[in-house]
Design a protein around this motif. Structure first.
Motif, PDB file in Angstrom:
ATOM      1  N   ALA A 245     -32.465  -7.811 -27.728  1.00  9.76           N
ATOM      2  CA  ALA A 245     -32.697  -6.502 -27.114  1.00  9.76           C
ATOM      3  C   ALA A 245     -33.253  -6.650 -25.705  1.00  9.76           C
ATOM      4  CB  ALA A 245     -33.644  -5.676 -27.982  1.00  9.76           C
ATOM      5  N   SER A 246     -34.149  -7.622 -25.514  1.00  9.94           N
ATOM      6  CA  SER A 246     -34.736  -7.849 -24.196  1.00  9.94           C
ATOM      7  C   SER A 246     -33.672  -8.289 -23.193  1.00  9.94           C
ATOM      8  CB  SER A 246     -35.842  -8.904 -24.298  1.00  9.94           C
ATOM      9  OG  SER A 246     -36.399  -9.185 -23.041  1.00  9.94           O
ATOM     10  N   ARG A 247     -32.784  -9.191 -23.614  1.00  8.86           N
ATOM     11  CA  ARG A 247     -31.703  -9.639 -22.726  1.00  8.86           C
ATOM     12  C   ARG A 247     -30.757  -8.486 -22.402  1.00  8.86           C
ATOM     13  NH1 ARG A 247     -30.874 -14.833 -26.522  1.00  8.86           N
ATOM     14  NH2 ARG A 247     -32.549 -16.152 -25.669  1.00  8.86           N
ATOM     15  N   ALA A 248     -30.527  -7.623 -23.373  1.00 10.96           N
ATOM     16  CA  ALA A 248     -29.672  -6.455 -23.139  1.00 10.96           C
ATOM     17  C   ALA A 248     -30.293  -5.556 -22.070  1.00 10.96           C
ATOM     18  CB  ALA A 248     -29.467  -5.679 -24.434  1.00 10.96           C
ATOM     19  N   ARG A 249     -31.604  -5.292 -22.188  1.00  9.16           N
ATOM     20  CA  ARG A 249     -32.272  -4.440 -21.203  1.00  9.16           C
ATOM     21  C   ARG A 249     -32.166  -5.049 -19.803  1.00  9.16           C
ATOM     22  NH1 ARG A 249     -36.618  -4.973 -24.667  1.00  9.16           N
ATOM     23  NH2 ARG A 249     -36.364  -3.600 -26.470  1.00  9.16           N
ATOM     24  N   ALA A 250     -32.307  -6.367 -19.725  1.00  7.99           N
ATOM     25  CA  ALA A 250     -32.240  -7.039 -18.430  1.00  7.99           C
ATOM     26  C   ALA A 250     -30.869  -6.865 -17.790  1.00  7.99           C
ATOM     27  CB  ALA A 250     -32.566  -8.522 -18.584  1.00  7.99           C
TER      28      ALA A 250
ATOM     29  N   ARG B 109     -25.727  -5.620 -27.978  1.00 14.96           N
ATOM     30  CA  ARG B 109     -25.519  -4.165 -28.026  1.00 14.96           C
ATOM     31  C   ARG B 109     -26.166  -3.580 -29.270  1.00 14.96           C
ATOM     32  NH1 ARG B 109     -20.084  -0.873 -26.421  1.00 14.96           N
ATOM     33  NH2 ARG B 109     -20.783   1.204 -27.033  1.00 14.96           N
ATOM     34  N   ALA B 110     -25.962  -4.233 -30.404  1.00 15.52           N
ATOM     35  CA  ALA B 110     -26.529  -3.723 -31.653  1.00 15.52           C
ATOM     36  C   ALA B 110     -28.057  -3.751 -31.608  1.00 15.52           C
ATOM     37  CB  ALA B 110     -26.027  -4.553 -32.834  1.00 15.52           C
TER      38      ALA B 110
END
Length: 297
Positions: free
Chosen positions: A155-160, A124-125
Motif C-alpha cells: 500500500a505504501s509503494r502504491a501511494r508513492a 492496487r488491491a
C-alpha cells in the motif's frame, strides 16, 4: 434449499458493497459485475455451513476473483486503447453510461482509476482495500497471501506511485493546474470565447497519427483553428481527467477510467497554452508517469 436461499438473501444485502470493491479494483462496471456474479456462483457451490462471517467471506471471494482478472490482464498485456477516431460516435459519451454513472455515485475520480491502472495487482488491491475500504492489513495480508507487513508495504509503494513529490515551484504548478482545468471545462462545453482566452495566438497542437483518421493534420497552428477543432471533440473532453503527466499538469482521456490518450499541455509565463501534444501511441503512454494532482489527495 433453505440454506441456499438464506445465503442468496445475505449476498444480495452485500451486493452493492461487493460491486463497489470490484469496481475500484477493476475500473469497469462490466468487469465488476462479472466478478460479483462469479463470486456468487463460487459461494453458492461451496460448503458455507461453517462460515461464521458471511459478509467477510463474500468479500474474500470477490477480491480473489477480481485479482484473478487483474493478473490475467497483466499476463496478456491487455491495453484499453481503441481507435480514437471512432470515439466521438460512441453514444456512451453523449449520454452517461453505466461506468460514468458509477464514477459519480462512488465519488471515485476518473483520474484515480487511471493511475490505479499503473499499479501491480497486489499494490492496487492493498491500496484500495486499506485506503478506500479501511480493511486492516492483517485481513488484506490474508487476502493477498502475504504478511500484514508485506501488505502494508504494498500500500505504501502504491501511494508513492500515485502521488507526486512536492513541486519545486508549488505556486506555478497550482497556476498551471488552474489553466488545464479551465481548458478541460471549456473543451467539454465547446466554449470558443473561453478557449480563445486560454490559448496563445500561436498555439501548436500536435497529435499522434494513430489517433486521427487520414486527412486530419497531425500539426495544427493558431488559436482560432485549435479552438474550432476542440469544439468538435466535446465528447472526448467529457471523458477527460486532469492529472500530472511526468510531474506537469495534463489531461487523460479515459472513458470509465480506461486510458485512451494523454494531452501534455505547455503553458507559458503568460499563463496561456502554447502547445498541446496529444499522445495515443501505446509505447508513449506506457513511458509516461501519471500521478494524481494535489487536489486529488
Amino acid at each position: 434449499m433453505g440454506g441456499v436461499e438464506t445465503l442468496a438473501r445475505q449476498f444480495e444485502d452485500n451486493r452493492h458493497r461487493l460491486h463497489s470493491v470490484a469496481f475500484h479494483l477493476l475500473g469497469s462496471t462490466a468487469d465488476a459485475e462479472d466478478a460479483v456474479q462469479t463470486a456468487w456462483l463460487k459461494a453458492s457451490r461451496a460448503d458455507f455451513a461453517a462460515v461464521e462471517n458471511l459478509p467477510g467471506w463474500f468479500t474474500t471471494i470477490t477480491v480473489h476473483t477480481a485479482l484473478d482478472q487483474l493478473r490475467k490482464r497483466a499476463r496478456l498485456g491487455e491495453q484499453s486503447l481503441s481507435a480514437m477516431a471512432g470515439l466521438d460516435n460512441d453514444p456512451a459519451l453523449s449520454s452517461p453510461g453505466s461506468d460514468e454513472q458509477l464514477l459519480r455515485s462512488e465519488a471515485v475520480s476518473r483520474a484515480l482509476l487511471v493511475v490505479l491502472d499503473r499499479l501491480s495487482p497486489a499494490q492496487r488491491a492493498a491500496f484500495v482495500l486499506h485506503d478506500v475500504f479501511d480493511l486492516p492489513f492483517d485481513q488484506i495480508g490474508d487476502l493477498l497471501d502475504r504478511s500484514p507487513d508485506a501488505a502494508k508495504k504494498l500500500a505504501s509503494r502504491a501511494r508513492a506511485q500515485l502521488h507526486a513529490e512536492p513541486a519545486a515551484e508549488p505556486r506555478r504548478r497550482a497556476e498551471h493546474l488552474e489553466v488545464v482545468t479551465a481548458f478541460l471545462a471549456a473543451s467539454r462545453g465547446g466554449d470558443i470565447p473561453a478557449l480563445l482566452q486560454l490559448l496563445a495566438p500561436d498555439v501548436v497542437r500536435r497529435v499522434d497519427p494513430v489517433l486521427v483518421p487520414a486527412g486530419v493534420p497531425t500539426d495544427l497552428r493558431g488559436a482560432a483553428d485549435v479552438a474550432k477543432e476542440t469544439r468538435n471533440f466535446t465528447r472526448r473532453a467529457r471523458a477527460g481527467a486532469v492529472l500530472l503527466v511526468d510531474g506537469v499538469p495534463g489531461i487523460a482521456i479515459a472513458p470509465g477510467g480506461r486510458l485512451l490518450a494523454v494531452l501534455r499541455i505547455g503553458i507559458g509565463d503568460d499563463r496561456r497554452i502554447h502547445t498541446i501534444d496529444i499522445a495515443g501511441d501505446p509505447d508513449r503512454l506506457r513511458a509516461m508517469v501519471l500521478q494524481l494532482p494535489e487536489t486529488e489527495r
